[in-house]
Design an enzyme around this catalytic site. Structure first.
Site, short mmCIF file in Angstrom:
data_model
loop_
_atom_site.label_atom_id
_atom_site.label_comp_id
_atom_site.label_asym_id
_atom_site.label_seq_id
_atom_site.Cartn_x
_atom_site.Cartn_y
_atom_site.Cartn_z
N CYS A 37 -6.47 2.36 4.27
CA CYS A 37 -5.26 2.12 6.07
C CYS A 37 -4.01 2.70 4.81
CB CYS A 37 -5.28 1.05 6.54
SG CYS A 37 -7.06 1.24 6.91
N HIS A 64 -6.57 2.28 15.88
CA HIS A 64 -6.08 1.96 13.84
C HIS A 64 -6.94 3.54 13.32
CE1 HIS A 64 -5.07 1.10 10.08
NE2 HIS A 64 -6.29 0.10 9.52
N PHE A 110 -7.08 -1.81 2.86
CA PHE A 110 -8.39 -2.62 1.84
C PHE A 110 -8.13 -2.15 0.77
CE2 PHE A 110 -12.23 -3.17 4.59
CZ PHE A 110 -11.54 -3.91 5.45
N HIS A 133 1.90 -3.03 11.35
CA HIS A 133 0.75 -2.29 10.38
C HIS A 133 0.08 -3.24 11.78
CE1 HIS A 133 -2.76 -0.83 8.40
NE2 HIS A 133 -2.97 -2.02 8.33
N GLU A 146 0.88 -11.27 8.16
CA GLU A 146 2.12 -9.86 8.01
C GLU A 146 2.96 -10.78 9.24
OE1 GLU A 146 3.66 -4.88 9.76
OE2 GLU A 146 1.39 -6.33 10.34
N LYS A 153 -0.95 0.02 17.26
CA LYS A 153 -2.04 -0.49 17.63
C LYS A 153 -3.08 -0.39 18.84
CE LYS A 153 -2.73 0.76 12.33
NZ LYS A 153 -1.17 0.13 11.53
#
Length: 407
Positions: free
Chosen positions: A162, A336, A395, A302, A313, A331
């Site tokens: 991502c 996403h 990831f 993010h 975050e 998002k």
């Protein structure tokens, strides 16, 4: 030697909000989510996504090539076409040997892979398309853009899950700073909302399961967030040295002032519990831009709407930026888009800088009480933004931070 300023001169996107980056900008500024029940996912535990509205993509990229391209490549070509025109560049007249292409992509041709497997199982090996491999391999997004634009410089696809779209911008910055290219077509693309991919993310515990309220499912930083919503998108930024852009009479939309990447080296899918890698990337990106943390007026987070990811975050942002810059997550409105997300959010951050506007985080009235964030919610906020950070995490423990400033 000092590094040259890197300018963003063109933007293009195809998103669940519609065709063109302006459509995405309107959607996020309205704070209206695009998630809806997805007929292609009928019968699955998660049966909703953020899909791009139907449009005549053949009219944009040429009908004769549609049959040999997976959708992730088609979307990348459409976004690149808009971005090149927005930059005022003409592929017929530029020096193609000095033009590079770097695209982020996490999954590649997932649609083709699944469809062709079904054909082989049902009809036998002879039913499999001879174009299977060039349709599904991720590098073809960059390869086909280079082919379409006559870009004969370096080309590659960055695959950092991502964070891929943001990784592409970092590579492009290096190519321009080292004089390997004069122009770089950089961004990200993804179209992975297939039955198998959605099921895989669901089984990993990453997706929201709000089947009764798809539109409200993506809730970044909310107390009741329960996972992200899959989306498809492509976003492209045209990057040049600022002096070259100005020499041809183009004022930069913004400057790509700094980038940095780090690895958590902690867990295949979970973020580092204290956000050590994310904080390291933020610190190095600021140093790369020649800025301090206090210079940052805005953070495009993010923030995917997952319980662990958003918490880590939020903690890192509050530690790094105690002066509480404005924070948003696109998002909530757009879902996403995995490998495309970092590029799309960087492009939207460019518009925030240009238009002195921070879009709200859709579906959130206020951040979870434990988060010390100045999260923009409900309506857009007018704000003069000198410098902004755009965060991307993936990831594998990938962390990429992009710093953008006024051009």
């Amino acid at each position: 030697m000092s590094r040259p300023d890197i300018a963003v001169t063109g933007l293009g996107a195809v998103t669940p909000a519609g065709i063109g980056l302006e459509a995405a900008w309107r959607q996020v500024c309205q704070g209206t989510p695009t998630a809806a029940t997805d007929p292609s996912l009928a019968g699955l535990p998660v049966d909703f996504s953020c899909r791009i509205p139907e449009f005549d993509i053949g009219a944009v990229i040429g009908r004769r090539k549609l049959w040999r391209l997976d959708r992730f490549t088609q979307l990348a070509l459409a976004a690149a076409d808009e971005a090149v025109h927005d930059a005022g560049l003409d592929p017929h007249t530029w020096d193609g040997a000095r033009v590079g292409v770097v695209i982020g992509c996490g999954l590649g041709g997932a649609r083709t892979w699944e469809a062709q497997h079904v054909r082989m199982e049902g009809l036998g090996p002879e039913a499999v398309s001879p174009m299977l491999i060039p349709m599904l391999v991720p590098n073809m997004a960059a390869g086909e853009i280079a082919l379409a634009l006559g870009a004969r410089g370096p080309s590659l696809v960055a695959a950092t899950a991502c964070a891929s779209g943001a990784s592409a911008l970092s590579v492009a910055q290096d190519w321009l700073a080292s004089d390997r290219c004069d122009v770089v077509v950089a961004g990200g693309t993804e179209s992975g909302s297939t039955r198998l991919m959605v099921t895989g993310f669901h089984r990993a515990g990453a997706l929201s399961t709000r089947r009764d309220d798809p539109a409200g499912a993506s809730r970044p930083f909310a107390a009741d967030r329960d996972g992200f919503v899959m989306a498809e998108a492509a976003a492209i930024l045209i990057l040049e040295r600022a002096r070259d852009a100005r020499a041809r009479g183009v004022r930069p939309r913004a400057l790509l002032a700094g980038t940095a990447a780090s690895s958590d080296a902690h867990h295949p899918t979970d973020p580092h519990p204290h956000g050590a890698g994310a904080q390291s990337a933020m610190l190095v990106a600021l140093a790369d831009a020649g800025l301090s943390a206090r210079d940052v007026d805005h953070v495009n987070a993010h923030a995917t709407s997952t319980p662990k990811g958003d918490a880590v975050e939020a903690d890192v942002i509050s530690r790094m930026f105690p002066h509480r810059p404005s924070v948003t997550s696109n998002k909530g409105a757009l879902g996403h888009s995995l490998g495309a997300a970092g590029a799309l959010e960087a492009a939207l951050t460019v518009l925030s800088i240009q238009q002195s506007t921070v879009p709200p985080t859709a579906n959130v009235d206020a951040p979870a009480p434990e988060f010390d964030l100045d999260l923009v919610t409900k309506t857009s906020r007018a704000q003069n933004i000198r410098a902004a950070a755009s965060n991307s995490f993936g990831f594998g423990g990938h962390n990429v931070v992009v710093i953008l400033t006024h051009g």
